[in-house]
Design an enzyme around this catalytic site. Structure first.
Site, mmCIF file in Angstrom:
data_model
loop_
_atom_site.group_PDB
_atom_site.id
_atom_site.type_symbol
_atom_site.label_atom_id
_atom_site.label_comp_id
_atom_site.label_asym_id
_atom_site.label_seq_id
_atom_site.Cartn_x
_atom_site.Cartn_y
_atom_site.Cartn_z
ATOM 1 N N ASP A 172 32.350 39.621 -81.082
ATOM 2 C CA ASP A 172 32.902 40.559 -81.665
ATOM 3 C C ASP A 172 33.310 42.008 -81.653
ATOM 4 O O ASP A 172 33.042 42.326 -80.272
ATOM 5 C CB ASP A 172 31.357 40.781 -82.600
ATOM 6 C CG ASP A 172 30.746 39.505 -84.032
ATOM 7 O OD1 ASP A 172 31.424 39.338 -84.188
ATOM 8 O OD2 ASP A 172 29.556 40.349 -83.545
ATOM 9 N N LYS B 169 35.885 38.046 -82.942
ATOM 10 C CA LYS B 169 35.638 37.732 -85.004
ATOM 11 C C LYS B 169 35.837 39.555 -84.920
ATOM 12 O O LYS B 169 35.323 40.073 -84.611
ATOM 13 C CB LYS B 169 34.542 37.216 -84.886
ATOM 14 C CG LYS B 169 33.964 37.677 -86.575
ATOM 15 C CD LYS B 169 32.329 36.859 -86.767
ATOM 16 C CE LYS B 169 31.007 37.304 -85.948
ATOM 17 N NZ LYS B 169 30.818 38.330 -86.711
ATOM 18 N N GLU C 38 28.617 35.216 -94.764
ATOM 19 C CA GLU C 38 27.580 35.299 -94.536
ATOM 20 C C GLU C 38 27.269 35.966 -95.967
ATOM 21 O O GLU C 38 27.744 36.581 -96.402
ATOM 22 C CB GLU C 38 27.430 36.623 -93.184
ATOM 23 C CG GLU C 38 26.232 37.428 -93.352
ATOM 24 C CD GLU C 38 25.932 38.004 -92.388
ATOM 25 O OE1 GLU C 38 23.914 38.868 -91.937
ATOM 26 O OE2 GLU C 38 26.791 38.240 -91.499
ATOM 27 N N ASP D 282 27.740 41.244 -82.653
ATOM 28 C CA ASP D 282 26.671 42.728 -81.899
ATOM 29 C C ASP D 282 25.201 42.503 -82.614
ATOM 30 O O ASP D 282 24.879 43.678 -82.763
ATOM 31 C CB ASP D 282 28.039 43.844 -82.752
ATOM 32 C CG ASP D 282 28.458 43.136 -84.166
ATOM 33 O OD1 ASP D 282 27.702 42.217 -84.924
ATOM 34 O OD2 ASP D 282 29.022 43.995 -84.728
ATOM 35 N N SER D 283 25.436 41.177 -83.272
ATOM 36 C CA SER D 283 23.884 41.612 -83.306
ATOM 37 C C SER D 283 22.291 41.382 -82.088
ATOM 38 O O SER D 283 21.550 42.538 -81.696
ATOM 39 C CB SER D 283 23.511 39.910 -83.989
ATOM 40 O OG SER D 283 23.661 38.519 -82.975
ATOM 41 N N GLU E 47 34.875 41.693 -88.578
ATOM 42 C CA GLU E 47 34.429 42.440 -90.221
ATOM 43 C C GLU E 47 35.210 43.021 -91.201
ATOM 44 O O GLU E 47 35.853 44.062 -90.645
ATOM 45 C CB GLU E 47 33.226 42.885 -90.137
ATOM 46 C CG GLU E 47 32.140 42.281 -89.414
ATOM 47 C CD GLU E 47 30.394 42.395 -89.214
ATOM 48 O OE1 GLU E 47 30.578 43.743 -89.567
ATOM 49 O OE2 GLU E 47 29.907 42.150 -88.363
#
Length: 266
Positions: free
Chosen positions: A84, A112, A181, A45-46, A114
Site C-alpha cells: 500500500d 496499491k 472492499e 497500511d492496515s 486507494e
C-alpha cells in the site's frame, strides 16, 4: 513452485482458479504464508491498526511501509508482494510517483492505491515507469472520515454506477489489478466480469477472482474482540498457524470461502 508474477495472476483469472491473498508485515509470516501457498502477500497500511494500535490507517508513513516491505521480502518464498502507498503519498502526483519508487526499491512487485477515477493520472504515469498498480475501490480505509466510518459502499445505484465506471477507467489507465472492499456481492461480480484484470475481493462475495483478508483477522486475533462480517477465523479446528493459513488457501481455491454469510446485499 515457480515465483508468482503478474502473468501468473492473469493466467489464474483466465483459468478460473481463485487467487489467495493475505496481508503480511514481517519476514517470519512472509515465509510461513508463502510456503503455505498464498499467491499474493499484501503489505497493507492496515499495519497501522493491527500492529501499531491506531484507530485508522491514516497515521502510517510511507517509510514505515517501505520498512515492512523489506521485512516481507526477506522472508518471502515466491509470493507476489503488493504494498500500500500510505495516505501521505496522495497529496500530489509527484509524491505518489516518488513514494511508489521507494516501495519498489524496498521489494514490492506492485503498489496499491486507494481511490476512484482521479487516480487515472498517477496510475498511467506509474504504468509508463514500469510500476504495476493495484487500484482499490469500494470501502477505501484512507477515506474513512469521508464515509463516516467503515461502511459498505455501492448499495445505492448512483454509487454502484460510479464504481463500475471507476473500475473500467482505472483498467484503461493501466491498473494491473483491482481490489474491491465491502461492496455488494452482485456488484462485485458485475465489475469482475466487466474488466480483464484480476479482481480481488474482501467483503465482496465469492465471484471475484480472488480473496484477501487481514492476517490477524483470519487467525482470530483482534484488539477489540470483534471481527468484521466478512472474516472467518481459520484457526478454529487447526493446531498451528501454518495449518490455518493453508486452510485459508484451500478454502479460497475451492470457493468454500467466502460463504454467503460473509458478503453484503445491495
Amino acid at each position: 513452485m515457480p515465483d508468482v508474477t503478474l502473468t501468473t495472476l492473469q493466467g489464474l483469472k483466465q483459468s478460473g482458479e481463485k487467487i489467495a491473498m493475505l496481508t503480511c508485515y514481517d519476514a517470519t509470516f512472509a515465509h510461513t504464508a508463502s510456503q503455505a501457498g498464498v499467491d499474493v502477500l499484501l503489505v497493507g497500511d492496515s499495519l497501522g491498526m493491527v500492529l501499531q494500535g491506531h484507530d485508522s490507517t491514516l497515521p502510517v508513513s510511507n517509510e514505515e511501509m517501505a520498512y515492512h516491505t523489506a521485512c516481507v521480502k526477506r522472508g518471502n518464498k515466491g509470493s507476489l508482494i503488493v504494498t500500500d502507498l500510505a495516505f501521505e503519498s496522495s497529496h500530489s502526483v509527484a509524491q505518489t510517483l516518488a513514494d511508489a519508487v521507494r516501495l519498489m526499491q524496498a521489494g514490492a512487485h506492485m503498489v496499491k492505491l486507494e481511490g476512484g477515477v482521479w487516480l487515472a493520472e498517477p496510475i498511467a504515469r506509474l504504468a509508463q515507469m514500469g510500476v504495476p498498480v493495484c487500484a482499490h475501490l469500494g470501502l477505501t480505509p484512507q477515506a474513512v472520515n469521508l464515509f463516516g466510518g467503515f461502511k459498505v459502499q455501492g448499495r445505492q445505484e448512483t454509487q454502484a454506477r460510479q464504481l463500475r465506471a471507476d473500475a473500467i477507467a482505472l483498467e484503461q489507465a493501466g491498473a494491473a489489478m483491482l481490489l474491491l472492499e465491502c461492496v455488494p456481492s452482485v456488484l462485485a461480480e458485475e465489475i469482475t466480469q466487466a474488466v480483464k484484470i484480476p479482481v480481488i475481493g474482501i467483503g465482496a462475495g465469492a465471484a471475484t477472482d480472488g480473496q484477501v483478508l487481514v492476517m490477524h483477522d483470519m487467525l482470530g486475533l483482534s484488539l477489540t474482540g470483534r471481527s468484521p462480517k466478512f472474516v472467518k477465523d481459520f484457526m478454529q479446528g487447526q493446531e498451528s498457524i501454518p495449518a490455518a493459513i493453508a486452510a485459508y488457501v484451500r478454502a479460497v481455491k475451492d470457493v468454500s470461502f467466502p460463504a454467503a454469510e460473509h458478503g453484503f446485499n445491495a
